[in-house]
Design a protein around this motif. Structure first.
Motif, PDB file in Angstrom:
ATOM      1  N   GLU A  93       0.843  -1.198   0.000  1.00 55.07           N
ATOM      2  CA  GLU A  93       0.000   0.000   0.000  1.00 55.07           C
ATOM      3  C   GLU A  93       0.875   1.243   0.000  1.00 55.07           C
ATOM      4  O   GLU A  93       1.897   1.290   0.685  1.00 55.07           O
ATOM      5  CB  GLU A  93      -0.899  -0.018   1.248  1.00 55.07           C
ATOM      6  N   SER A  94       0.483   2.227  -0.786  1.00 57.79           N
ATOM      7  CA  SER A  94       1.155   3.516  -0.687  1.00 57.79           C
ATOM      8  C   SER A  94       0.113   4.617  -0.787  1.00 57.79           C
ATOM      9  O   SER A  94      -1.011   4.379  -1.218  1.00 57.79           O
ATOM     10  CB  SER A  94       2.216   3.689  -1.780  1.00 57.79           C
ATOM     11  N   SER A 140       3.163   1.179   5.445  1.00 52.26           N
ATOM     12  CA  SER A 140       3.437  -0.198   5.871  1.00 52.26           C
ATOM     13  C   SER A 140       2.238  -0.792   6.585  1.00 52.26           C
ATOM     14  O   SER A 140       1.651  -0.170   7.459  1.00 52.26           O
ATOM     15  CB  SER A 140       4.639  -0.212   6.816  1.00 52.26           C
ATOM     16  N   ASN A 141       1.883  -2.018   6.190  1.00 50.23           N
ATOM     17  CA  ASN A 141       0.830  -2.725   6.921  1.00 50.23           C
ATOM     18  C   ASN A 141       1.383  -3.966   7.611  1.00 50.23           C
ATOM     19  O   ASN A 141       0.648  -4.850   8.006  1.00 50.23           O
ATOM     20  CB  ASN A 141      -0.352  -3.062   5.995  1.00 50.23           C
ATOM     21  N   SER A 142       2.710  -4.028   7.733  1.00 49.78           N
ATOM     22  CA  SER A 142       3.281  -5.164   8.452  1.00 49.78           C
ATOM     23  C   SER A 142       3.207  -4.898   9.958  1.00 49.78           C
ATOM     24  O   SER A 142       2.916  -3.778  10.386  1.00 49.78           O
ATOM     25  CB  SER A 142       4.723  -5.398   8.009  1.00 49.78           C
ATOM     26  N   PRO A 185      -2.388   2.049   7.716  1.00 44.05           N
ATOM     27  CA  PRO A 185      -2.785   1.508   6.412  1.00 44.05           C
ATOM     28  C   PRO A 185      -4.281   1.200   6.345  1.00 44.05           C
ATOM     29  O   PRO A 185      -4.913   0.922   7.361  1.00 44.05           O
ATOM     30  CB  PRO A 185      -1.973   0.223   6.309  1.00 44.05           C
ATOM     31  N   GLU A 186      -4.805   1.257   5.129  1.00 45.51           N
ATOM     32  CA  GLU A 186      -6.206   0.877   4.913  1.00 45.51           C
ATOM     33  C   GLU A 186      -6.336  -0.623   4.724  1.00 45.51           C
ATOM     34  O   GLU A 186      -7.365  -1.209   5.005  1.00 45.51           O
ATOM     35  CB  GLU A 186      -6.763   1.627   3.688  1.00 45.51           C
ATOM     36  N   SER A 187      -5.273  -1.258   4.211  1.00 49.19           N
ATOM     37  CA  SER A 187      -5.262  -2.723   4.134  1.00 49.19           C
ATOM     38  C   SER A 187      -4.652  -3.211   5.444  1.00 49.19           C
ATOM     39  O   SER A 187      -3.560  -2.787   5.817  1.00 49.19           O
ATOM     40  CB  SER A 187      -4.437  -3.176   2.930  1.00 49.19           C
ATOM     41  N   GLU A 188      -5.375  -4.041   6.144  1.00 50.25           N
ATOM     42  CA  GLU A 188      -4.956  -4.428   7.487  1.00 50.25           C
ATOM     43  C   GLU A 188      -5.013  -5.941   7.665  1.00 50.25           C
ATOM     44  O   GLU A 188      -5.683  -6.647   6.919  1.00 50.25           O
ATOM     45  CB  GLU A 188      -5.871  -3.779   8.530  1.00 50.25           C
ATOM     46  N   SER A 189      -4.344  -6.399   8.704  1.00 54.25           N
ATOM     47  CA  SER A 189      -4.473  -7.797   9.074  1.00 54.25           C
ATOM     48  C   SER A 189      -5.657  -7.930  10.019  1.00 54.25           C
ATOM     49  O   SER A 189      -6.065  -6.970  10.667  1.00 54.25           O
ATOM     50  CB  SER A 189      -3.205  -8.276   9.778  1.00 54.25           C
ATOM     51  N   SER A 195      -6.365 -13.665   5.989  1.00 45.91           N
ATOM     52  CA  SER A 195      -6.511 -12.845   7.191  1.00 45.91           C
ATOM     53  C   SER A 195      -6.198 -11.384   6.877  1.00 45.91           C
ATOM     54  O   SER A 195      -5.828 -10.627   7.749  1.00 45.91           O
ATOM     55  CB  SER A 195      -5.582 -13.361   8.285  1.00 45.91           C
ATOM     56  N   ALA A 196      -6.335 -11.029   5.596  1.00 48.68           N
ATOM     57  CA  ALA A 196      -6.097  -9.643   5.176  1.00 48.68           C
ATOM     58  C   ALA A 196      -7.424  -9.026   4.796  1.00 48.68           C
ATOM     59  O   ALA A 196      -8.264  -9.673   4.179  1.00 48.68           O
ATOM     60  CB  ALA A 196      -5.149  -9.597   3.982  1.00 48.68           C
TER      61      ALA A 196
END
Lengths: 818, 347
Positions: free
Chosen positions: A596-597, A693-695, B139-143, B171-172
């Motif tokens: 994602e950016s 970052s989504n880690s 982030p908008e995409s999350e776990s 799980s995303a």
């Protein structure tokens, strides 16, 4: 959850008005979304006075009256009631009223006498069976007062938004308990005419037991924590009494027959769903000595026609109730049509169970069916409630439909789970809530909702045993919430107290976005906030459960979205489009999560400015505007590092790459829109502002404090002293041969002119007549200045000659002579 | 008139006389026509007095010519200056005259600006900034863990129904609220923490007049030693009074898995002043935000000592506020990116 105000009041020692209950429940327990007066159909009825009364000339039982309904004129009304009397008040339906039975009151003649409305009896108003005469009102109100304002008529429904942690509130008992806790009312179960009906106490078994003609069998204890059943024989199914019909209709439930209504009554009263099966329909063809009722998982290929007449395919993940042969109900969701109680039913088996919440949730989802019962089981029905509900429903059925309990009811149950007491520290309450409450007060509040609460340790703590129906009370802090809400949120002070500054600096991206919004707004662009869903294709991240197939993917660029938005504007004839957006974009990542950016994107097309009388045909946005916008976003977003535009190959319409600190991060491009012929060319800019970052920051349960983030680069321009000497300017008109571009010439000019060159401006470009084919005539203005003294004409002339000779020798660029 | 063979003195006297007369006449010319007549009389290249003076130079003795020439040049310069000055003055007078129609429109630029939802977010951020809050983003995409697990959502529970989720993988998912930013911030920074987290969140809701599958949310979080429900109530009440103007607020019990106690804040309905109307469903109140004391389990998810630290959090929907503020009948107006709409409301 629909609750009836009258019904709630039957549990309480004092009567409370609908508004009072609404406000109490909202303030302390759960929000009442709506308060519905159930007799709103009586709104047109007014209180009216009969001023004159006399016999009808052509009838021996009709009366002719003159009625005052507060309008200032008297109405002629014909009335058939024997008790009509001049001077008295009665409910009056003016012409135009639609009566509860659907009759519309109109002006008409009755045996030659005009009648403008109707004086009403209680039955005509749907307020009882009384029809000996019209309803005499012994009230001190003026004629014309709305009937509903004059007397309390009819029930009201409270629509309560019960949140998932409080299944105990899905019953009148549960809601009334909360009211009593706040008001101090005593709470008692209402008398519903079951006194004298004796239901024997159930006998407990672990897995199977005989309830008198039917053997109950709980095949798998994970399916239901408790399963009870009772057999009642010799009943007579028929209509329910009015009070029961009214109760059910007040909560929005339809009366079916006395047996089904009894089960529904108990569901709404206690929150325990129950179900009655017609014993006669249970399968007889069995090798076992008796009929059985089994709680089990459905088998592959089984089907069931449910009460709503739909044939449903069953799956092993669903729980069913089955007889010896076939499923007879989807457990906790809906019964089967075949075993439904009908007018001919005489013997019934009544189930009272506590089905597993998660399993019910899956079953309900697979069945695609949500019912009052599944709603409660999913949220958790207190297993301790079952014996009480069984006694209540059996007694109610017998009191309404006759019959008797065939045998001792069966209770398949492993026993009450051991509940650990919770410790609530008085100091912790003060810490979390910010107010000091003595331990005894805390204990008192908790006892109000059924907790056992003992003050210990000289007031330092309260030992609490939560009631079986409050499984949401798991931790100390849950009790703190009980204390806060029962005490009343509104009683807390709102005083701002001192605080320490936080350790978190503004996210750098937030500042960047803010600057960009300022810059782009000033440049005349409008901010858009569309969704990131696109039709997508190869290389796009797919949503697994999209809302629509044409928006099943996430965008890779902001421009993909803005292009569609520009087209939408064109579709309603708006050709001057200037939009920008700052938002997330996604591309497939290495693992489960995408990369994602956050990007900025913009689109311009059409007129560069609004029309003005000095400029009736404004110029249109072109590549040079787009180039400036590209420079603007690059410079604004990355002020501390080198940001430049480099010419691109024009493949896919890309005109320039945006290079930030040596790395390509965006582009300026010509857009290929699905546009009507009249539309102007469109240009777009896209720039990656930051990776998002989504880690994981740290593993679950851990933190990464102390990791120092990289310092933000910062560049402050240095002051150079302002010039005190005069500048000299001269122009150079040059002929650039094919293959020589402006940047090449500028480079040579700068190198040859040296540090006396203060400014270099390209001010004219010409191709065509008078210029050799393939060549371009380009003119620059040079501003020269010496920091300490006035430049002599000879020096300037020397530089000019040097520049021209360098251009000639290095690029074969000559001065334009014509 | 200049004598036929003037002496130097005679010449100089005459030159200064012409100069004085010329300046006087040029300076009082009433309009362009009079000025032109005066110009011809003194500076005309056929019979002008200056021309005569120039010709007179030749009749002087050679030793006088230098001084006379200087005087001539001076006179010429001064007369020309007087002419220019008067010409400019007359031009100024005429251009300031009534023939310029000041009702004509200005040369305007395109109106640009921020989206109404951004404006609402900015205003909220501005008020909380005064109380020491900074902005955090995520982030908008999350776990699933950040979106649900770390926030104390029970697995397979009806609480999840309130968050109908769009999944991207096993799980995303697309975050259903901005609360994951709470967890990320708590893991990254040690208390004291005072942050706001604005951002876009997603629900599996099709577009209709009041729902959208993606919408803005703004979250607030304060964690430190000694933070209590009183701080929550006081800060949010202060915010409501600043944002909505002096108004009454109320707090109602609510439920969020990640706060305990939980509360929703209402402000008095602005349309009916609390009397009850169709906009507030007769209650007299408008629901504004959800809030609560941070559940100890959330602090523990981020490795923070929940005995030592307490905190509060809130979340609200700027789009709903924008709809009320601009009186929008349909939420889709905020997404359509219609230039005609944005020109009305963007600032």
């Amino acid at each position: 959850m629909n609750a009836s105000v009258e019904w709630l009041n039957t549990f309480l020692s004092a009567a409370h008005s609908a508004v009072e209950l609404r406000d109490l429940i909202t303030a302390h327990t759960a929000t009442v979304d709506e308060l519905i007066a159930l007799r709103a159909d009586l709104a047109p009825i007014v209180v009216a006075r009969v001023v004159e009364e006399g016999p009808h000339p052509d009838s021996d039982h009709l009366h002719v009256t003159r009625v005052d309904m507060g309008t200032g004129e008297l109405l002629d009304v014909v009335c058939g009631a024997p008790n009509v009397e001049a001077g008295k008040l009665y409910p009056f339906a003016p012409t135009g009223t639609v009566m509860p039975n659907g009759l519309k009151i109109e002006k008409r003649k009755i045996r030659g006498q005009t009648s403008n409305g109707m004086l009403c009896s209680a039955r005509e108003l749907g307020l009882g069976q009384e029809h000996d005469g019209i309803m005499e009102l012994d009230l001190a109100v003026a004629p014309g007062t709305p009937f509903l304002d004059a007397i309390a008529v009819g029930d009201s429904r409270l629509v309560i938004d019960v949140l998932p942690n409080r299944p105990d509130l899905l019953s009148h008992l549960g809601v009334a308990r909360e009211v009593a806790a706040v008001t101090g009312d005593t709470l008692t179960l209402p008398d519903i005419g079951t006194n004298g009906v004796v239901v024997p106490e159930a006998k407990r078994f672990r897995r199977a037991g005989n309830a008198g003609g039917v053997v109950l069998h709980l095949e798998d204890a994970t399916l239901a924590s408790r399963y009870m059943g009772v057999v009642i024989r010799g009943i007579q199914v028929g209509p329910s009494p009015q009070w029961l019909v009214d109760r059910l209709s007040a909560v929005g439930s339809r009366s079916i027959n006395n047996v089904v209504d009894a089960t529904n009554y108990v569901l709404h009263e206690l929150g325990q769903p129950t179900h009655a099966f017609d014993m006669g329909k249970l399968d007889l063809d069995t090798k076992l000595p008796q009929k059985t009722v089994v709680v089990r998982s459905a088998k592959e290929g089984e089907t069931l026609v449910t009460l709503d007449g739909v044939t449903r395919k069953l799956e092993p993940a669903m729980t069913v109730i089955a007889d010896s042969v076939k499923p007879i109900a989807i457990a906790g969701v809906m019964g089967g049509q075949e075993t439904e109680v009908t007018d001919s039913t005489t013997d019934i088996f009544v189930e009272v169970a506590s089905f597993d919440p998660a399993r019910t949730r899956r079953t309900r989802r697979l069945a695609g069916l949500s019912t009052d019962a599944s709603y409660r089981f999913e949220r958790g029905v207190d297993p301790a409630l079952a014996p009480r509900a069984l006694e209540r429903v059996a007694a109610l059925i017998i009191s309404l439909a006759g019959g008797e309990v065939a045998a001792v009811p069966v209770d398949l149950y492993a026993g009450d789970p051991l509940r650990e007491p919770l410790v609530l520290r008085t100091a912790r309450v003060a810490r979390v809530l910010g107010i000091e409450l003595p331990a005894e007060r805390i204990a008192e509040l908790l006892r109000g909702v059924g907790c056992q609460a003992d003050v210990e340790d000289r007031g330092a703590m309260v030992r609490v045993l939560a009631p079986s129906w409050r499984r949401d009370l798991e931790r100390e802090v849950d009790l703190a919430e009980e204390v806060a809400r029962l005490y009343g949120y509104d009683r807390f002070p709102s005083e701002l107290r001192p605080y320490r500054p936080g350790t978190v600096k503004d996210a750098p991206l937030w500042g960047v976005a803010d600057r960009l919004r300022d810059a782009l707004g000033a440049a005349g662009l409008l901010e858009a906030r569309p969704t990131p869903f696109v039709a997508g294709a190869e290389g796009h991240v797919r949503v697994l459960n999209p809302l629509a197939d044409n928006e099943a993917y996430l965008r890779r660029t902001v421009l993909e979205t803005l292009e569609r938005r520009a087209e939408a504007n064109l579709a309603h004839m708006e050709g001057n489009v200037r939009l920008y957006e700052i938002g997330s974009v996604f591309s497939p990542g290495e693992h489960d999560l995408p990369d994602e950016s956050v990007n900025v994107g913009l689109v311009v097309m059409g007129d560069r400015s609004p029309v003005h009388f000095t400029n009736p045909r404004p110029a249109q946005y072109d590549a040079w505007d787009a180039k400036w916008l590209g420079e603007l976003v690059a410079r604004t977003a990355f002020p501390a590092v080198e940001a430049k535009l480099e010419p691109a190959g024009q493949a896919d319409g890309v005109l320039w790459h945006i290079i930030i600190d040596g790395a390509e991060r965006g582009s300026v491009r010509r857009l290929d829109l699905d546009a009507p012929v009249w539309a102007a060319p469109a240009f777009g800019v896209e720039l990656v502002l930051a990776l998002m970052s989504n880690s994981d920051v740290a593993p679950a349960g851990e933190h990464a404090h102390g990791a120092t983030p990289a310092p933000e680069p910062r560049r402050t321009p240095r002051y150079r002293s302002l010039p005190t000497t005069p500048a000299s300017t001269f122009d150079l008109a040059l002929l650039l041969p094919p293959g020589v571009n402006a940047a090449d010439a500028e480079r040579v000019i700068r190198a040859a002119a040296g540090d006396l060159l203060e400014r270099l401006e390209l001010f004219d470009l010409y191709e065509g007549e008078g210029v050799e084919s393939g060549h371009r005539s380009v003119a620059w203005r040079l501003t020269m200045r010496h920091p300490e003294r006035t430049l002599r004409d000879k020096e300037i002339e020397g530089r000019r000659a040097k520049v021209l000779s360098a251009l000639q020798s290095q690029l074969n660029v000559r001065q334009r002579t014509t | 008139m200049l004598p036929e063979n003037p002496t130097l003195d005679q010449y100089l006297a005459h030159a200064s006389e012409v100069e004085a007369r010329g300046i006087a006449e040029l300076s009082i010319a009433a309009d362009a026509e009079a000025l032109e007549e005066a110009r011809i009389r003194f500076l005309g290249d056929k019979r002008g007095e200056l021309l005569a003076l120039q010709k007179g130079l030749g009749a002087l003795p050679p030793e006088s010519r230098r001084d006379a020439g200087r005087a001539f040049n001076e006179t010429k310069t001064k007369l020309n200056a007087a002419l220019d000055e008067r010409r400019a003055a007359l031009a100024r007078a005429s251009s300031a005259g009534p023939e310029l129609d000041l009702t004509l429109p200005s040369r305007a630029r395109w109106r640009g600006g921020r989206h109404p939802v951004t404006l609402v977010i900015d205003e909220i951020v501005g008020i909380f900034r005064e109380l020491g809050f900074t902005v955090a983003l995520g982030p908008e995409s999350e776990s699933e863990w950040y979106n649900f697990g770390a926030l104390n959502f029970p697995a397979d529970h009806p609480a999840m129904d309130l968050h109908d989720t769009l999944y991207l993988g096993e799980s995303a998912l697309l975050r259903t609220h901005t609360s994951p930013v709470q967890v990320r911030t708590l893991q990254r920074y040690a208390p004291p923490i005072r942050i706001l987290a604005p951002g876009t969140v997603f629900r599996r809701d099709p577009f209709d007049a009041s729902h959208a599958p993606a919408f803005a949310q703004i979250e607030g979080l304060a964690v430190d030693e000694g933070i209590s429900f009183v701080d929550l109530k006081a800060t949010l009440t202060h915010f409501a009074q600043r944002f909505f103007g002096a108004t009454r607020t109320r707090f109602r019990p609510s439920y969020f898995p990640f706060t305990e106690p939980s509360a929703e804040m209402d402000v008095e309905c602005r349309l009916c002043g609390g009397k009850g109307c169709s906009a507030c469903k007769g209650t007299g109140w408008m629901e504004i935000l959800g809030s609560g004391m941070v559940h100890p389990a959330v602090l523990e998810s981020a490795g923070i000592d929940s005995e030592r630290y307490t905190g509060w959090a809130f979340g609200m929907g700027p789009a709903r506020i924008a709809m009320q503020r601009y009186d929008l009948p349909d939420i889709r107006l905020l997404y359509d990116s219609d230039v005609r709409f944005l020109e009305q409301v963007a600032e």
